[in-house]
Design an enzyme around this catalytic site. Structure first.
Site, short mmCIF file in Angstrom:
data_model
loop_
_atom_site.label_atom_id
_atom_site.label_comp_id
_atom_site.label_asym_id
_atom_site.label_seq_id
_atom_site.Cartn_x
_atom_site.Cartn_y
_atom_site.Cartn_z
N GLY A 268 0.81 -1.22 0.00
CA GLY A 268 0.00 0.00 0.00
C GLY A 268 0.84 1.27 0.00
O GLY A 268 1.87 1.37 -0.67
N ALA B 180 2.24 2.09 9.61
CA ALA B 180 1.43 0.87 9.83
C ALA B 180 0.03 1.23 10.33
O ALA B 180 -0.11 2.05 11.23
CB ALA B 180 2.13 -0.03 10.83
N ILE C 205 -4.38 -0.29 10.39
CA ILE C 205 -5.42 -1.23 9.97
C ILE C 205 -6.79 -0.58 10.15
O ILE C 205 -6.93 0.40 10.88
CB ILE C 205 -5.39 -2.54 10.79
CG1 ILE C 205 -5.55 -2.27 12.30
CG2 ILE C 205 -4.14 -3.34 10.51
CD1 ILE C 205 -5.84 -3.50 13.13
N TYR D 147 -10.88 3.86 14.18
CA TYR D 147 -9.83 4.32 13.25
C TYR D 147 -9.66 5.84 13.32
O TYR D 147 -8.54 6.35 13.44
CB TYR D 147 -10.24 3.89 11.84
CG TYR D 147 -9.25 4.19 10.75
CD1 TYR D 147 -8.21 3.31 10.47
CD2 TYR D 147 -9.37 5.33 9.96
CE1 TYR D 147 -7.32 3.57 9.43
CE2 TYR D 147 -8.48 5.60 8.93
CZ TYR D 147 -7.46 4.71 8.66
OH TYR D 147 -6.58 4.96 7.64
N TYR E 14 -8.75 9.09 0.35
CA TYR E 14 -9.00 7.72 -0.12
C TYR E 14 -8.00 7.40 -1.24
O TYR E 14 -8.02 8.01 -2.30
CB TYR E 14 -10.45 7.56 -0.58
CG TYR E 14 -11.39 7.43 0.60
CD1 TYR E 14 -11.87 6.18 0.99
CD2 TYR E 14 -11.75 8.53 1.37
CE1 TYR E 14 -12.71 6.04 2.10
CE2 TYR E 14 -12.58 8.41 2.47
CZ TYR E 14 -13.05 7.16 2.83
OH TYR E 14 -13.87 7.03 3.93
N1 CAA Z 1 -23.95 8.32 6.90
C1 CAA Z 1 -25.16 8.09 7.46
N2 CAA Z 1 -25.74 6.87 7.50
C2 CAA Z 1 -25.08 5.86 6.93
C3 CAA Z 1 -23.80 6.04 6.33
C4 CAA Z 1 -23.26 7.33 6.33
N3 CAA Z 1 -22.06 7.60 5.77
N4 CAA Z 1 -23.39 4.85 5.87
C5 CAA Z 1 -24.36 3.96 6.17
N5 CAA Z 1 -25.37 4.57 6.80
C6 CAA Z 1 -26.60 3.96 7.28
C7 CAA Z 1 -27.18 3.07 6.17
O1 CAA Z 1 -27.99 3.85 5.31
C8 CAA Z 1 -27.97 2.06 6.97
O2 CAA Z 1 -29.18 2.62 7.37
P1 CAA Z 1 -30.52 1.71 7.40
O3 CAA Z 1 -30.20 0.59 8.35
O4 CAA Z 1 -31.55 2.64 7.88
O5 CAA Z 1 -30.66 1.26 5.99
C9 CAA Z 1 -27.15 1.88 8.24
O6 CAA Z 1 -26.34 3.06 8.36
C10 CAA Z 1 -26.27 0.65 8.15
O7 CAA Z 1 -25.38 0.82 7.04
P2 CAA Z 1 -24.55 -0.37 6.48
O8 CAA Z 1 -25.46 -1.41 5.90
O9 CAA Z 1 -23.48 0.14 5.58
O10 CAA Z 1 -23.95 -0.94 7.84
P3 CAA Z 1 -22.96 -2.10 8.01
O11 CAA Z 1 -22.88 -2.37 9.46
O12 CAA Z 1 -23.23 -3.22 7.07
O13 CAA Z 1 -21.58 -1.47 7.46
C11 CAA Z 1 -19.68 -0.12 7.49
C12 CAA Z 1 -20.97 -0.45 8.17
C13 CAA Z 1 -18.77 -1.37 7.35
C14 CAA Z 1 -18.96 0.88 8.35
C15 CAA Z 1 -19.95 0.44 6.07
O14 CAA Z 1 -20.90 1.50 6.20
C16 CAA Z 1 -18.73 1.00 5.42
O15 CAA Z 1 -17.89 0.26 4.92
N6 CAA Z 1 -18.55 2.33 5.38
C17 CAA Z 1 -17.38 2.98 4.83
C18 CAA Z 1 -16.36 3.17 5.92
C19 CAA Z 1 -15.11 3.79 5.36
O16 CAA Z 1 -15.14 4.80 4.68
N7 CAA Z 1 -13.96 3.18 5.65
C20 CAA Z 1 -12.74 3.64 5.13
C21 CAA Z 1 -11.82 2.47 4.95
S1 CAA Z 1 -10.33 2.92 4.09
C22 CAA Z 1 -9.52 3.90 5.15
O17 CAA Z 1 -9.85 4.03 6.29
C23 CAA Z 1 -8.33 4.60 4.61
C24 CAA Z 1 -8.40 6.02 4.89
O18 CAA Z 1 -7.67 6.51 5.74
C25 CAA Z 1 -9.33 6.87 4.14
#
Ligand code: CAA
Length: 240
Positions: free
Chosen positions: A13, A83, A85, A147, A179
């Site tokens: 990465g 590092a 996660i 995180y 991102y």
């Molecule tokens: N704002 C408001 N509401 C949200 C939302 C948001 N951004 N995202 C999801 N919701 C709501 C959904 O609409 C859903 O509502 P309903 O139940 O009423 O339908 C509820 O929250 C549940 O959403 P999910 O089905 O997505 O929930 P989940 O538990 O399956 O997944 C999660 C949760 C894994 C956090 C998923 O939302 C996700 O992957 N989000 C992105 C997180 C992200 O950006 N991570 C970055 C990783 S990379 C990184 O971190 C590198 C870096 O430095 C940038």
């Protein structure tokens, strides 16, 4: 002048791009990796860079690794705390285990490694330290209380360290990537990732090499007056 650089999480990465860039800049680079033996072996062979396995969240493992690096390389002039996660879940679904693991790897690691190298840097009156934080440490993100907490903590850590270290010609700065096109970001569910990219003014993910360029500059002699800074590199996603 050639410097010795340690990049944690340096085989994949953003860390991989930083390691390669610092090597291209003429530094002697060593990297750390956590678990992916195969990626580390390939990286090490292809780039002729020593890779040390160590759980950066564990102080004793870090201590052993730093001793080994000092035995072979005598010093560490440049440290890139990269590092990190993710264990994403909204707080109401987050387990204590996923909270603790993220705090260990992303934040306690920075205490572990930096505290183990800082005294030698102070003795030598030279050091360049860069902490890789995240746009989500600046703005918060749904599903990332763990995180985001660790990534914003790095900013306070770095500013305090800069205050303590400037007099010894040591700089401590934070880079906050947005991102970036890595395995970590690729693991986000496709529709969610698409909706995130839609909010980025540049309308694309960043590339690891773009982060590596900035780190390369920050550890160079040209950047010796940049200290305690937090630099955003996120395609306009968050302006801070
Ligand atoms: N704002 C408001 N509401 C949200 C939302 C948001 N951004 N995202 C999801 N919701 C709501 C959904 O609409 C859903 O509502 P309903 O139940 O009423 O339908 C509820 O929250 C549940 O959403 P999910 O089905 O997505 O929930 P989940 O538990 O399956 O997944 C999660 C949760 C894994 C956090 C998923 O939302 C996700 O992957 N989000 C992105 C997180 C992200 O950006 N991570 C970055 C990783 S990379 C990184 O971190 C590198 C870096 O430095 C940038």
């Amino acid at each position: 002048m050639t410097k010795i650089a340690l990049v944690t999480g340096g085989t994949r990465g953003i860390g991989e791009a930083i390691s390669k860039k610092l090597k291209n800049d003429g530094h002697t680079v060593v990297v750390n990796y956590g678990s992916n033996e195969e990626a580390a072996k390939d990286f090490s062979e292809q780039n002729n860079i020593d890779a040390y396995k160590c759980d950066v969240g564990d102080y004793d493992s870090c201590s052993k690794m730093i001793s080994k690096i000092y035995d072979k390389y005598k010093t560490i002039d440049i440290l890139v705390n990269n590092a990190g996660i993710t264990r994403d879940a909204p707080l109401h679904k987050m387990t204590q285990e996923n909270w603790k693991r993220v705090v260990d790897v992303n934040l306690n690691s920075v205490f572990n490694i930096t505290s183990l190298v800082i005294n030698k840097m102070r003795e030598e009156q030279y050091g360049r330290i860069v902490h890789i934080s995240s746009v989500n440490g600046q703005k918060g993100q749904f599903g990332q209380t763990n995180y985001a907490a660790t990534k914003s903590a790095l900013i306070g850590f770095s500013k305090s360290l800069a205050l303590e270290s400037a007099i010894k010609n040591i700089t401590s700065n934070v880079v906050c990537p947005g991102y970036i096109n890595t395995e970590m970001v690729a693991a986000i569910r496709e529709d969610i990732l698409k909706s995130i990219v839609d909010t980025i003014p540049a309308k694309r993910l960043g590339e690891s090499d773009e982060i590596a360029e900035l780190v390369s500059y920050l550890v160079s002699d040209k950047a010796q007056y940049i200290n305690g800074s937090t630099l955003s590199i996120n395609g306009g996603l968050w302006m801070d």
